[in-house]
Design a protein around this motif. Sequence first.
Motif, PDB file in Angstrom:
ATOM      1  N   LEU A 165       2.995  -2.378   8.959  1.00 38.84           N
ATOM      2  CA  LEU A 165       3.044  -1.462   7.823  1.00 38.84           C
ATOM      3  C   LEU A 165       2.040  -1.866   6.747  1.00 38.84           C
ATOM      4  CD1 LEU A 165       6.908  -0.949   7.499  1.00 38.84           C
ATOM      5  CD2 LEU A 165       5.227   0.777   8.165  1.00 38.84           C
ATOM      6  N   ARG A 166       1.945  -3.177   6.499  1.00 41.92           N
ATOM      7  CA  ARG A 166       0.995  -3.664   5.489  1.00 41.92           C
ATOM      8  C   ARG A 166      -0.435  -3.308   5.887  1.00 41.92           C
ATOM      9  NH1 ARG A 166       2.324  -8.671   5.580  1.00 41.92           N
ATOM     10  NH2 ARG A 166       3.779  -8.602   3.815  1.00 41.92           N
ATOM     11  N   GLU A 167      -0.740  -3.467   7.172  1.00 43.30           N
ATOM     12  CA  GLU A 167      -2.084  -3.137   7.649  1.00 43.30           C
ATOM     13  C   GLU A 167      -2.363  -1.642   7.503  1.00 43.30           C
ATOM     14  OE1 GLU A 167      -4.805  -3.555  11.714  1.00 43.30           O
ATOM     15  OE2 GLU A 167      -2.768  -4.375  11.624  1.00 43.30           O
ATOM     16  N   THR A 168      -1.353  -0.830   7.797  1.00 46.52           N
ATOM     17  CA  THR A 168      -1.515   0.619   7.680  1.00 46.52           C
ATOM     18  C   THR A 168      -1.755   1.029   6.230  1.00 46.52           C
ATOM     19  OG1 THR A 168      -0.074   1.002   9.592  1.00 46.52           O
ATOM     20  CG2 THR A 168      -0.400   2.846   8.078  1.00 46.52           C
ATOM     21  N   VAL A 169      -0.987   0.437   5.308  1.00 43.90           N
ATOM     22  CA  VAL A 169      -1.147   0.735   3.885  1.00 43.90           C
ATOM     23  C   VAL A 169      -2.545   0.348   3.402  1.00 43.90           C
ATOM     24  CG1 VAL A 169      -0.378   0.115   1.565  1.00 43.90           C
ATOM     25  CG2 VAL A 169       1.306   0.593   3.339  1.00 43.90           C
ATOM     26  N   GLN A 170      -3.015  -0.818   3.843  1.00 44.32           N
ATOM     27  CA  GLN A 170      -4.338  -1.270   3.433  1.00 44.32           C
ATOM     28  C   GLN A 170      -5.435  -0.323   3.926  1.00 44.32           C
ATOM     29  OE1 GLN A 170      -4.378  -5.275   4.977  1.00 44.32           O
ATOM     30  NE2 GLN A 170      -3.593  -6.149   3.068  1.00 44.32           N
ATOM     31  N   LYS A 171      -5.283   0.183   5.157  1.00 42.89           N
ATOM     32  CA  LYS A 171      -6.272   1.111   5.703  1.00 42.89           C
ATOM     33  C   LYS A 171      -6.271   2.429   4.928  1.00 42.89           C
ATOM     34  CE  LYS A 171      -6.379  -0.624  10.449  1.00 42.89           C
ATOM     35  NZ  LYS A 171      -6.065  -0.320  11.877  1.00 42.89           N
ATOM     36  N   LEU A 172      -5.058   2.916   4.610  1.00 38.23           N
ATOM     37  CA  LEU A 172      -4.949   4.170   3.860  1.00 38.23           C
ATOM     38  C   LEU A 172      -5.550   4.024   2.470  1.00 38.23           C
ATOM     39  CD1 LEU A 172      -1.346   5.319   4.861  1.00 38.23           C
ATOM     40  CD2 LEU A 172      -3.503   6.398   5.515  1.00 38.23           C
ATOM     41  N   CYS A 173      -5.245   2.889   1.810  1.00 41.95           N
ATOM     42  CA  CYS A 173      -5.792   2.655   0.470  1.00 41.95           C
ATOM     43  C   CYS A 173      -7.312   2.566   0.509  1.00 41.95           C
ATOM     44  CB  CYS A 173      -5.195   1.379  -0.122  1.00 41.95           C
ATOM     45  SG  CYS A 173      -3.454   1.524  -0.573  1.00 41.95           S
ATOM     46  N   SER A 174      -7.842   1.941   1.565  1.00 36.69           N
ATOM     47  CA  SER A 174      -9.293   1.823   1.694  1.00 36.69           C
ATOM     48  C   SER A 174      -9.931   3.195   1.864  1.00 36.69           C
ATOM     49  CB  SER A 174      -9.624   0.931   2.899  1.00 36.69           C
ATOM     50  OG  SER A 174     -11.012   0.845   3.092  1.00 36.69           O
ATOM     51  N   GLU A 175      -9.301   4.051   2.676  1.00 31.21           N
ATOM     52  CA  GLU A 175      -9.830   5.391   2.898  1.00 31.21           C
ATOM     53  C   GLU A 175      -9.765   6.236   1.630  1.00 31.21           C
ATOM     54  OE1 GLU A 175      -7.600   6.955   6.112  1.00 31.21           O
ATOM     55  OE2 GLU A 175      -8.503   5.650   7.629  1.00 31.21           O
ATOM     56  N   LEU A 176      -8.720   6.006   0.810  1.00 35.74           N
ATOM     57  CA  LEU A 176      -8.538   6.771  -0.428  1.00 35.74           C
ATOM     58  C   LEU A 176      -9.303   6.178  -1.592  1.00 35.74           C
ATOM     59  CD1 LEU A 176      -4.711   7.507  -0.132  1.00 35.74           C
ATOM     60  CD2 LEU A 176      -6.593   9.127   0.243  1.00 35.74           C
TER      61      LEU A 176
END
Length: 232
Positions: free
Chosen positions: A213-224
């Motif tokens: 979940l942490r990795e997914t959040v980091q990827k989403l934040c990077s994309e945004l």
Amino acid sequence: MTLTTASPPLTPILTPIEARVLGTLMEKARTVPDSYPLSLNALLTGCNQKTTRDPLMELTEAQVATAIDELKSAGLVRETSGGRTTRYEHNFQRGIGVYEQAAVLLGMLMLRGPQTAGELRLNTERWYKFADISSVEGFLEELQERSPEKGGPLVVKLARGPGTREQRWAHLLCGPVDATQTGAEHASRSGDGSVTGNLAARIEHLEAEVAELRETVQKLCSELGVSPPGQS
């Protein structure tokens, strides 16, 4: 490492260190595929980790390297080419000649010692999702009844230990075991094994989910283009 004198195909008899190295490679192939195959240093760390291991070990790099050489000779480990760091992967399923589900159960037994069918189902959840305990027991029974033509039995059902409700299974890849003594020793070490094993497995599973979940959040934040929660 020595070989049994049973009818071909011959089943390797592993040392405890070789079993730990092989089990660790099998585990990491399924739980951290992005980091697999493993370097010697990563493999050493995995062998010596303090969770989900029974018994705990303090292996040296030289001991792991020697075990790798023996396992390579037996066709159970392969060295991968490419890159500056030599990496290693297991060839257990083909090398031993078992189905995927059987390989999963044997790998977990090598890493955590004797376990009940229920413990094995829960502990292997990140490796392979068995439908129910009966399916686990079915594969274990097949391994126990493996014919001499295929290399002989690979697991044994241990006698029920004092104060325990279920019988445990042990692998035979390191040679014969004393079923009665092994069952009692494991029960003494872990107390109520089903509760202790289940709790440890659940914690490990939750930790893995949190990491994903942490990795997914980091990827989403990077994309945004925003900072992850907790970071300015």
